[in-house]
Design a protein around this motif. Structure first.
Motif, short mmCIF file in Angstrom:
data_model
loop_
_atom_site.label_atom_id
_atom_site.label_comp_id
_atom_site.label_asym_id
_atom_site.label_seq_id
_atom_site.Cartn_x
_atom_site.Cartn_y
_atom_site.Cartn_z
N UNK A 5 0.67 -1.04 0.16
CA UNK A 5 -0.27 -0.06 -0.25
C UNK A 5 1.27 1.82 0.11
N UNK A 6 1.86 1.31 0.32
CA UNK A 6 2.21 2.61 0.79
C UNK A 6 3.33 2.85 -0.12
N UNK A 7 4.51 1.84 -0.86
CA UNK A 7 4.71 2.24 -1.79
C UNK A 7 4.24 1.96 -3.66
N UNK A 8 2.66 1.62 -2.88
CA UNK A 8 2.38 1.84 -4.73
C UNK A 8 2.43 0.09 -5.47
N UNK A 9 3.23 -0.40 -4.69
CA UNK A 9 3.08 -1.86 -5.34
C UNK A 9 2.11 -3.00 -5.68
N UNK B 187 15.44 2.88 -3.74
CA UNK B 187 15.40 3.90 -4.71
C UNK B 187 13.53 4.66 -5.52
N UNK B 188 13.57 5.85 -5.52
CA UNK B 188 12.24 5.78 -6.72
C UNK B 188 12.95 7.60 -6.76
N UNK C 16 4.46 11.01 -5.04
CA UNK C 16 2.98 9.60 -3.77
C UNK C 16 3.64 9.27 -2.78
N UNK C 17 4.02 8.13 -2.51
CA UNK C 17 4.69 7.61 -1.50
C UNK C 17 4.41 8.78 -0.50
N UNK C 18 4.97 10.16 -0.14
CA UNK C 18 4.84 10.73 0.88
C UNK C 18 3.69 10.86 1.45
N UNK C 19 2.91 11.46 0.38
CA UNK C 19 1.32 11.13 0.33
C UNK C 19 0.80 10.66 0.96
N UNK C 20 0.87 8.99 0.51
CA UNK C 20 0.35 7.94 1.29
C UNK C 20 1.05 7.72 2.87
N UNK D 70 12.68 3.52 4.39
CA UNK D 70 13.78 4.78 4.19
C UNK D 70 13.63 5.33 2.22
N UNK D 71 13.10 6.45 1.52
CA UNK D 71 13.21 5.98 0.64
C UNK D 71 13.69 7.32 0.26
N UNK D 72 15.11 7.11 -1.01
CA UNK D 72 15.48 8.27 -1.68
C UNK D 72 15.04 8.31 -3.25
N UNK D 73 15.99 9.79 -3.60
CA UNK D 73 15.74 10.07 -4.60
C UNK D 73 16.60 10.13 -5.66
N UNK D 74 18.24 9.84 -4.62
CA UNK D 74 19.11 9.86 -5.38
C UNK D 74 19.81 8.94 -4.55
#
Length: 127
Positions: free
Chosen positions: A24-28, A65-66, A73-77, A117-121
């Motif tokens: 749910x949180x990661x949108x998978x 890594x996203x 999207x994940x932050x919103x969830x 953890x989610x990171x974009x870089x």
């Protein structure tokens, strides 16, 4: 073939709850059952194989890594679920994100206390 991570086991007090939380949180995609596991498959074909245990769950750290869009999207969830999040792995900066290496990142806990953890870089940048 170079060495690649294929899967890792995520211990959980409740396999169903933990797999559903991650999906749910990661949108998978939904996590199918394979033997004693719920298999949460990530975009790079690595899976988190959620295994229920009656013993103590030792919290682990899992970083994803996203893209910038996925981050939003994940932050919103995370926010819509009312989950606490932090800018740092020590959980000293609540309600904030970080901007390490020119990207964005944040941390939150799953129902078992695993530090997600989610990171974009990637750390160290893109090279």
């Amino acid at each position: 073939m170079p060495v690649q991570l294929n899967h890792t086991i995520v211990h959980a007090r409740d396999r169903e709850e933990t797999a559903a939380f991650l999906v749910d949180v990661l949108g998978l995609e939904p996590a199918p059952v394979f033997g004693p596991f719920r298999v949460v498959t990530l975009g790079n074909d690595v899976s988190l194989d959620v295994l229920q245990t009656d013993g103590t769950v030792v919290p682990q750290h899992y970083a994803f890594l996203v893209s910038e869009e996925e981050f939003d999207q994940i932050w919103d969830r995370i926010k819509s679920r009312g989950l606490t999040y932090w800018a740092d792995p020590g959980h000293d900066k609540p309600g904030r994100i970080n901007t390490h290496d020119g990207g964005r990142g944040l941390y939150w806990d799953d129902p078992n206390g695993h530090n997600l953890e989610i990171i974009t870089v990637p750390y160290g940048g893109w090279g």
